[in-house]
Design a protein around this motif. Structure first.
Motif, PDB file in Angstrom:
ATOM      1  N   LEU A   1       0.804  -1.222   0.000  1.00 27.34           N
ATOM      2  CA  LEU A   1       0.000   0.000   0.000  1.00 27.34           C
ATOM      3  C   LEU A   1       0.835   1.269   0.000  1.00 27.34           C
ATOM      4  O   LEU A   1       0.295   2.366  -0.035  1.00 27.34           O
ATOM      5  CB  LEU A   1      -0.917   0.016   1.228  1.00 27.34           C
ATOM      6  CG  LEU A   1      -1.936  -1.114   1.333  1.00 27.34           C
ATOM      7  CD1 LEU A   1      -2.673  -1.032   2.664  1.00 27.34           C
ATOM      8  CD2 LEU A   1      -2.907  -1.073   0.180  1.00 27.34           C
ATOM      9  N   THR A   2       2.159   1.130   0.044  1.00 26.61           N
ATOM     10  CA  THR A   2       3.026   2.302   0.121  1.00 26.61           C
ATOM     11  C   THR A   2       4.076   2.257  -0.992  1.00 26.61           C
ATOM     12  O   THR A   2       4.392   1.179  -1.512  1.00 26.61           O
ATOM     13  CB  THR A   2       3.758   2.375   1.472  1.00 26.61           C
ATOM     14  OG1 THR A   2       4.884   1.478   1.446  1.00 26.61           O
ATOM     15  CG2 THR A   2       2.828   2.010   2.618  1.00 26.61           C
ATOM     16  N   PRO A   3       4.666   3.400  -1.349  1.00 25.58           N
ATOM     17  CA  PRO A   3       5.693   3.430  -2.402  1.00 25.58           C
ATOM     18  C   PRO A   3       7.105   3.158  -1.892  1.00 25.58           C
ATOM     19  O   PRO A   3       8.060   3.325  -2.655  1.00 25.58           O
ATOM     20  CB  PRO A   3       5.565   4.862  -2.939  1.00 25.58           C
ATOM     21  CG  PRO A   3       5.159   5.666  -1.743  1.00 25.58           C
ATOM     22  CD  PRO A   3       4.253   4.759  -0.937  1.00 25.58           C
ATOM     23  N   ALA A   4       7.266   2.732  -0.647  1.00 28.41           N
ATOM     24  CA  ALA A   4       8.606   2.608  -0.069  1.00 28.41           C
ATOM     25  C   ALA A   4       9.489   1.631  -0.835  1.00 28.41           C
ATOM     26  O   ALA A   4      10.634   1.940  -1.183  1.00 28.41           O
ATOM     27  CB  ALA A   4       8.504   2.192   1.396  1.00 28.41           C
ATOM     28  N   LEU A   5       8.993   0.438  -1.118  1.00 33.39           N
ATOM     29  CA  LEU A   5       9.793  -0.547  -1.843  1.00 33.39           C
ATOM     30  C   LEU A   5      10.062  -0.081  -3.271  1.00 33.39           C
ATOM     31  O   LEU A   5      11.137  -0.348  -3.823  1.00 33.39           O
ATOM     32  CB  LEU A   5       9.093  -1.907  -1.850  1.00 33.39           C
ATOM     33  CG  LEU A   5       8.981  -2.617  -0.498  1.00 33.39           C
ATOM     34  CD1 LEU A   5       8.265  -3.951  -0.658  1.00 33.39           C
ATOM     35  CD2 LEU A   5      10.359  -2.841   0.115  1.00 33.39           C
TER      36      LEU A   5
END
Length: 321
Positions: free
Chosen positions: A170-174
């Motif tokens: 759900l996040t753009p971190a990776l």
């Protein structure tokens, strides 16, 4: 005023997905493919020319790395991983790079890269690792067959993909961590194949990776399919000279993902504008009626569309005047 209740509903849906993913992590984490040990790969000199001799040397190095990882998996007692690696080490397989650690990092060539005039690079989405790798590769094989001669497809598993049931998805971190590796790979490919037409095909969470890297990517096309969003509001925000395409099959569950982006303490949740919407501004193509994993299925509508885009046959697939 009617838009506010709708926005609140979308936010609640996204937060509910986060809670569900968080609960599932302890269950799924024990089986993560990263748990299987593997040695660090040998350092490779940059590929400066895609000649048959240079590629043969690189493929041999990749095979040596796979066999080293196979021995480590066998010593660890993971027979399934060891069997998978033995298959990857077959003489017919062509790996530009291989790292068996942390679920696996690969760049496998399908086709004759030395003679290729068109090169497609596939960037996968969630739940792609050495344990599910053959499913990813099957799509590369199908696309190369659809493209035919003078083409090559590279299955690039160059990052640790998120689990479908995990907060990471759900996040753009990776994606942010993966983007520099994708840029570096395409830079090397551009040096080795300066005359080739290169297209980037980004599936699901892979489209977030491609969007984060877009401004620096050396590619003719960036094709987003089965995308939950990119983290950008419009194509213009990607700051790329590539032609950006988007497609989604009618049966793809991603179409029901809330297209919102929320900033909460220590994280951003969601990926914003729907890539197939007019507001995003990508060129769209017919992606048929299949499901989320059917875009590269042999004989399918989206496979034909993607192959034509890679070949530069825009008029044959574009839905835009």
């Amino acid at each position: 005023m009617a838009t506010r209740p709708r926005a609140r509903r979308l936010r609640r849906a996204l937060l509910a997905a986060l809670v569900t993913a968080s609960v599932a992590v302890p269950v799924s984490g024990a089986a993560r493919p990263a748990a299987v040990p593997a040695p660090a790969p040998a350092a490779l000199a940059p590929l400066t020319a895609a000649t048959p001799a240079a590629l043969a040397e690189r493929y041999a190095a990749g095979r040596d790395g796979i066999l080293a990882a196979e021995r480590a998996a066998a010593h660890h007692g993971d027979r399934a991983r060891a069997a998978t690696l033995r298959e990857l080490a077959a003489p017919t397989r062509q790996f530009l790079s291989f790292d068996g650690r942390d679920g696996g990092r690969t760049a496998e060539v399908v086709g004759d890269l030395a003679r290729a005039e068109r090169v497609a690079v596939l960037v996968p989405g969630s739940d792609t690792s050495l344990d599910t790798y053959e499913r990813f590769r099957a799509g590369a094989v199908a696309l190369q067959r659809e493209l035919g001669g003078r083409s090559a497809v590279i299955a690039w598993l160059g990052y640790g993909t998120p689990g479908t049931v995990s907060p990471d998805v759900l996040t753009p971190a990776l994606a942010g961590a993966a983007a520099p590796h994708l840029v570096a790979f395409l830079d090397e490919l551009a040096v080795a194949k300066p005359a080739a037409r290169v297209s980037l095909l980004c599936h699901s969470y892979g489209s977030v990776v491609c969007a984060r890297a877009a401004a620096d990517l050396r590619a003719a096309d960036i094709i987003l399919y089965g995308s939950p969003g990119t983290g950008a509001d419009t194509v213009r925000d990607l700051h790329t000279k590539a032609t950006v395409w988007a497609g989604r099959s009618a049966g793809d569950w991603v179409g029901h993902v809330p297209h919102v982006r929320l900033h909460v303490p220590f994280a951003t949740l969601g990926f914003g504008t729907d890539p197939v919407s007019g507001a995003f501004g990508a060129r769209t193509f017919d992606a048929g009626s299949g499901g989320h994993g059917d875009y590269l299925r042999p004989g399918s509508v989206p496979l034909r569309s993607l192959a034509r885009i890679v070949a530069g046959e825009y008029a044959a697939v574009s839905r835009d005047a």
